[in-house]
Design a protein around this motif. Sequence first.
Motif, PDB file in Angstrom:
ATOM      1  N   VAL A 123      15.125 -14.040   8.356  1.00 63.56           N
ATOM      2  CA  VAL A 123      13.773 -13.672   8.790  1.00 63.56           C
ATOM      3  C   VAL A 123      13.469 -12.211   8.436  1.00 63.56           C
ATOM      4  O   VAL A 123      12.370 -11.887   7.959  1.00 63.56           O
ATOM      5  CB  VAL A 123      13.627 -13.922  10.306  1.00 63.56           C
ATOM      6  N   ILE A 124      14.476 -11.338   8.650  1.00 62.93           N
ATOM      7  CA  ILE A 124      14.268  -9.913   8.334  1.00 62.93           C
ATOM      8  C   ILE A 124      14.034  -9.741   6.832  1.00 62.93           C
ATOM      9  O   ILE A 124      13.147  -8.989   6.401  1.00 62.93           O
ATOM     10  CB  ILE A 124      15.494  -9.068   8.776  1.00 62.93           C
ATOM     11  N   GLU A 125      14.795 -10.466   6.014  1.00 68.62           N
ATOM     12  CA  GLU A 125      14.656 -10.352   4.560  1.00 68.62           C
ATOM     13  C   GLU A 125      13.275 -10.863   4.115  1.00 68.62           C
ATOM     14  O   GLU A 125      12.596 -10.239   3.298  1.00 68.62           O
ATOM     15  CB  GLU A 125      15.787 -11.154   3.885  1.00 68.62           C
ATOM     16  N   LYS A 126      12.876 -11.980   4.730  1.00 67.93           N
ATOM     17  CA  LYS A 126      11.557 -12.549   4.408  1.00 67.93           C
ATOM     18  C   LYS A 126      10.463 -11.536   4.769  1.00 67.93           C
ATOM     19  O   LYS A 126       9.507 -11.318   4.006  1.00 67.93           O
ATOM     20  CB  LYS A 126      11.363 -13.833   5.223  1.00 67.93           C
ATOM     21  N   ASP A 127      10.649 -10.914   5.920  1.00 69.16           N
ATOM     22  CA  ASP A 127       9.668  -9.936   6.387  1.00 69.16           C
ATOM     23  C   ASP A 127       9.620  -8.727   5.453  1.00 69.16           C
ATOM     24  O   ASP A 127       8.546  -8.213   5.122  1.00 69.16           O
ATOM     25  CB  ASP A 127      10.057  -9.484   7.809  1.00 69.16           C
ATOM     26  N   ARG A 128      10.821  -8.317   5.014  1.00 67.24           N
ATOM     27  CA  ARG A 128      10.892  -7.159   4.119  1.00 67.24           C
ATOM     28  C   ARG A 128      10.143  -7.478   2.813  1.00 67.24           C
ATOM     29  O   ARG A 128       9.343  -6.676   2.321  1.00 67.24           O
ATOM     30  CB  ARG A 128      12.359  -6.826   3.819  1.00 67.24           C
ATOM     31  N   LEU A 129      10.390  -8.696   2.294  1.00 67.96           N
ATOM     32  CA  LEU A 129       9.731  -9.080   1.039  1.00 67.96           C
ATOM     33  C   LEU A 129       8.220  -9.182   1.218  1.00 67.96           C
ATOM     34  O   LEU A 129       7.447  -8.790   0.355  1.00 67.96           O
ATOM     35  CB  LEU A 129      10.280 -10.421   0.542  1.00 67.96           C
ATOM     36  N   LYS A 130       7.818  -9.683   2.396  1.00 66.22           N
ATOM     37  CA  LYS A 130       6.384  -9.822   2.667  1.00 66.22           C
ATOM     38  C   LYS A 130       5.718  -8.441   2.676  1.00 66.22           C
ATOM     39  O   LYS A 130       4.652  -8.244   2.076  1.00 66.22           O
ATOM     40  CB  LYS A 130       6.205 -10.507   4.035  1.00 66.22           C
ATOM     41  N   LYS A 131       6.409  -7.490   3.355  1.00 63.41           N
ATOM     42  CA  LYS A 131       5.835  -6.137   3.425  1.00 63.41           C
ATOM     43  C   LYS A 131       5.794  -5.494   2.040  1.00 63.41           C
ATOM     44  O   LYS A 131       4.825  -4.821   1.677  1.00 63.41           O
ATOM     45  CB  LYS A 131       6.646  -5.263   4.382  1.00 63.41           C
ATOM     46  N   GLN A 132       6.874  -5.744   1.267  1.00 60.20           N
ATOM     47  CA  GLN A 132       6.919  -5.177  -0.078  1.00 60.20           C
ATOM     48  C   GLN A 132       5.768  -5.747  -0.927  1.00 60.20           C
ATOM     49  O   GLN A 132       5.091  -5.020  -1.651  1.00 60.20           O
ATOM     50  CB  GLN A 132       8.256  -5.546  -0.702  1.00 60.20           C
ATOM     51  N   LEU A 134       2.938  -6.932   0.171  1.00 62.13           N
ATOM     52  CA  LEU A 134       1.676  -6.352   0.630  1.00 62.13           C
ATOM     53  C   LEU A 134       1.470  -4.973   0.031  1.00 62.13           C
ATOM     54  O   LEU A 134       0.379  -4.630  -0.443  1.00 62.13           O
ATOM     55  CB  LEU A 134       1.687  -6.226   2.149  1.00 62.13           C
ATOM     56  N   ARG A 135       2.575  -4.182   0.059  1.00 60.77           N
ATOM     57  CA  ARG A 135       2.483  -2.821  -0.468  1.00 60.77           C
ATOM     58  C   ARG A 135       2.120  -2.867  -1.956  1.00 60.77           C
ATOM     59  O   ARG A 135       1.237  -2.151  -2.423  1.00 60.77           O
ATOM     60  CB  ARG A 135       3.828  -2.112  -0.265  1.00 60.77           C
ATOM     61  N   LEU A 136       2.793  -3.777  -2.682  1.00 61.99           N
ATOM     62  CA  LEU A 136       2.523  -3.876  -4.119  1.00 61.99           C
ATOM     63  C   LEU A 136       1.085  -4.314  -4.373  1.00 61.99           C
ATOM     64  O   LEU A 136       0.421  -3.831  -5.283  1.00 61.99           O
ATOM     65  CB  LEU A 136       3.484  -4.866  -4.774  1.00 61.99           C
ATOM     66  N   MET A 137       0.605  -5.245  -3.524  1.00 65.78           N
ATOM     67  CA  MET A 137      -0.772  -5.701  -3.702  1.00 65.78           C
ATOM     68  C   MET A 137      -1.764  -4.568  -3.456  1.00 65.78           C
ATOM     69  O   MET A 137      -2.746  -4.414  -4.178  1.00 65.78           O
ATOM     70  CB  MET A 137      -1.065  -6.882  -2.787  1.00 65.78           C
ATOM     71  N   LEU A 140      -1.663  -2.367  -6.371  1.00 67.85           N
ATOM     72  CA  LEU A 140      -2.373  -2.992  -7.483  1.00 67.85           C
ATOM     73  C   LEU A 140      -3.886  -2.831  -7.319  1.00 67.85           C
ATOM     74  O   LEU A 140      -4.599  -2.487  -8.265  1.00 67.85           O
ATOM     75  CB  LEU A 140      -2.013  -4.479  -7.521  1.00 67.85           C
ATOM     76  N   GLU A 141      -4.347  -3.060  -6.091  1.00 66.84           N
ATOM     77  CA  GLU A 141      -5.782  -2.901  -5.826  1.00 66.84           C
ATOM     78  C   GLU A 141      -6.219  -1.477  -6.122  1.00 66.84           C
ATOM     79  O   GLU A 141      -7.248  -1.236  -6.741  1.00 66.84           O
ATOM     80  CB  GLU A 141      -6.076  -3.203  -4.353  1.00 66.84           C
ATOM     81  N   GLU A 142      -5.369  -0.537  -5.666  1.00 62.02           N
ATOM     82  CA  GLU A 142      -5.681   0.879  -5.881  1.00 62.02           C
ATOM     83  C   GLU A 142      -5.756   1.183  -7.380  1.00 62.02           C
ATOM     84  O   GLU A 142      -6.691   1.812  -7.864  1.00 62.02           O
ATOM     85  CB  GLU A 142      -4.585   1.723  -5.195  1.00 62.02           C
ATOM     86  N   LYS A 143      -4.739   0.663  -8.114  1.00 62.58           N
ATOM     87  CA  LYS A 143      -4.700   0.895  -9.574  1.00 62.58           C
ATOM     88  C   LYS A 143      -5.925   0.262 -10.234  1.00 62.58           C
ATOM     89  O   LYS A 143      -6.514   0.834 -11.150  1.00 62.58           O
ATOM     90  CB  LYS A 143      -3.430   0.301 -10.180  1.00 62.58           C
ATOM     91  N   ASN A 144      -6.288  -0.949  -9.781  1.00 62.21           N
ATOM     92  CA  ASN A 144      -7.462  -1.617 -10.354  1.00 62.21           C
ATOM     93  C   ASN A 144      -8.724  -0.804 -10.121  1.00 62.21           C
ATOM     94  O   ASN A 144      -9.578  -0.708 -10.990  1.00 62.21           O
ATOM     95  CB  ASN A 144      -7.648  -3.004  -9.735  1.00 62.21           C
ATOM     96  N   ARG A 145      -8.806  -0.219  -8.905  1.00 60.86           N
ATOM     97  CA  ARG A 145      -9.980   0.621  -8.609  1.00 60.86           C
ATOM     98  C   ARG A 145     -10.003   1.824  -9.533  1.00 60.86           C
ATOM     99  O   ARG A 145     -11.043   2.177 -10.101  1.00 60.86           O
ATOM    100  CB  ARG A 145      -9.951   1.081  -7.151  1.00 60.86           C
ATOM    101  N   GLU A 146      -8.785   2.443  -9.707  1.00 61.47           N
ATOM    102  CA  GLU A 146      -8.713   3.620 -10.592  1.00 61.47           C
ATOM    103  C   GLU A 146      -9.108   3.239 -12.013  1.00 61.47           C
ATOM    104  O   GLU A 146      -9.837   3.962 -12.696  1.00 61.47           O
ATOM    105  CB  GLU A 146      -7.283   4.182 -10.611  1.00 61.47           C
ATOM    106  N   LEU A 147      -8.629   2.047 -12.451  1.00 62.38           N
ATOM    107  CA  LEU A 147      -8.915   1.586 -13.813  1.00 62.38           C
ATOM    108  C   LEU A 147     -10.419   1.365 -14.000  1.00 62.38           C
ATOM    109  O   LEU A 147     -10.994   1.766 -15.011  1.00 62.38           O
ATOM    110  CB  LEU A 147      -8.164   0.262 -14.033  1.00 62.38           C
ATOM    111  N   ALA A 148     -11.025   0.735 -13.003  1.00 63.76           N
ATOM    112  CA  ALA A 148     -12.461   0.467 -13.093  1.00 63.76           C
ATOM    113  C   ALA A 148     -13.229   1.786 -13.155  1.00 63.76           C
ATOM    114  O   ALA A 148     -14.176   1.934 -13.934  1.00 63.76           O
ATOM    115  CB  ALA A 148     -12.919  -0.356 -11.902  1.00 63.76           C
ATOM    116  N   ALA A 149     -12.758   2.777 -12.345  1.00 62.81           N
ATOM    117  CA  ALA A 149     -13.452   4.064 -12.341  1.00 62.81           C
ATOM    118  C   ALA A 149     -13.289   4.743 -13.702  1.00 62.81           C
ATOM    119  O   ALA A 149     -14.253   5.293 -14.258  1.00 62.81           O
ATOM    120  CB  ALA A 149     -12.900   4.953 -11.227  1.00 62.81           C
ATOM    121  N   SER A 150     -12.059   4.685 -14.268  1.00 60.17           N
ATOM    122  CA  SER A 150     -11.903   5.385 -15.546  1.00 60.17           C
ATOM    123  C   SER A 150     -12.621   4.623 -16.655  1.00 60.17           C
ATOM    124  O   SER A 150     -13.082   5.231 -17.617  1.00 60.17           O
ATOM    125  CB  SER A 150     -10.434   5.665 -15.878  1.00 60.17           C
TER     126      SER A 150
END
Length: 384
Positions: A123-132, A134-137, A140-150
């Motif tokens: 369960v802890i490993e699953k949770d860790r992967l889920k959080k990771q 989320l962080r990556l997503m 990615l959203e942040e990078k996409n926003r930066e890309l759209a702005a540039s």
Amino acid sequence: MTEERISILVADDDPFVRAMLQEILESADYAVQTSDDGSEAFRIWFASPESTDLIISDMNMEKMSGLELIRQVRRYSGAVPLIILTVNDEISVALEAIRSGATDYLLKDENIQETILISVERVIEKDRLKKQNLRLMHELEEKNRELAASNRKLLDLNQQKNRFLGIAAHDLRGPIGGIMGLSEMLMEEGAGKISEDHETFIRTIHSVSKEMLLLLNDLLDVSVIESGRLDIRPETDDLKALLEKRIEINRFAADKKKIRIQTDFSDIPPLSFDAKRISQVFDNYISNAVKFSPINSNIYIKLTQENDFVRVTVRDEGPGISEEDRGKLFGEFQRLSARPTAGESSTGLGLAIVKKIIDGHGGKVCAESREGEGAAFSFLIPFT
Ligand SMILES: Nc1ncnc2c1ncn2[C@@H]1O[C@H](COP(=O)(O)OP(=O)(O)OP(=O)(O)O)[C@@H](O)[C@H]1O
Ligand SMILES: [Mg+2]
């Protein structure tokens, strides 16, 4: 640096089970907090949700059951993982727990000492992967926003560049045209009155200013086309007659290189096109064929009807297009491996302009060639 220990909140009304779980979990280096009821466990969690990494809860407790604890916790957080323990080996109970938001379900049997650690780790490993994840997503959203702005910025800069190019080309055309006109006048009026050297200088000024004027026209076209202001004015016209006229104009350059132009024109129904722009397209095809072909070769020009299109093809016996160059054809400023064979000028803008003009007519451009066997450039325009 020591990593912070994972903290687990255990809720069970059986003191023996509580003590056993605490011992097993602490010996596996988890920090453990215990509570003998669901409602107290909820209070502990609610007071400081971020300090609990996992909740393990019994199913049946007096004041607040495990199921109720799950529901309460899930009202506030979908994130914290929750393991439900039960003595009841019924699939419906497990399903109900999972449906209410439990992460895992464990039977309190004689194997609990082993199974609890396996379940916690999973369960802890699953949770860790889920959080990771989320962080990556989020990243990615942040990078996409930066890309759209540039991208927006680049588009804006490109428009600025086009405006600048357009203004520069437009404003330079006047003075360069003036220089060309005056040098022409000097050539006519000075003949015989000035030295041969000076006549050569004036002829050079004249031909260079003429080339500059052509280049400025191309630059102006690129800026107009790129800023979306290319306007095509189609009118019903005689394409065959237009091609014949343009061939005559280009024949002078071909003759100089002893290049023969052979034509094969079919009769085609009347067609609507922008004569000035199609002349530009055709001129570039012929001038390329002349420019990149060897002395004493042939150019074949064909006009045919192909279903709803008319096709014009200019074929030469020059070096052809290499595999590597193929993908770059029709791009801006693409001077490719074929070089002019008699010192003609080459900016690499012609084909880019050709493509935009033909696109503007709803048509297609194509080039066929095997390296060393000549090239055949075509354009198709629809009969609509
Ligand atoms: N018929 C051809 N045979 C071989 N290579 C060609 C032919 N036509 C074009 N190319 C290659 O494609 C490049 C781009 O052609 P394009 O017409 O865009 O530019 P250019 O003729 O060099 O300059 P410009 O047309 O702007 O005066 C050329 O520089 C040449 O390398
Ligand atoms: Mg060209």
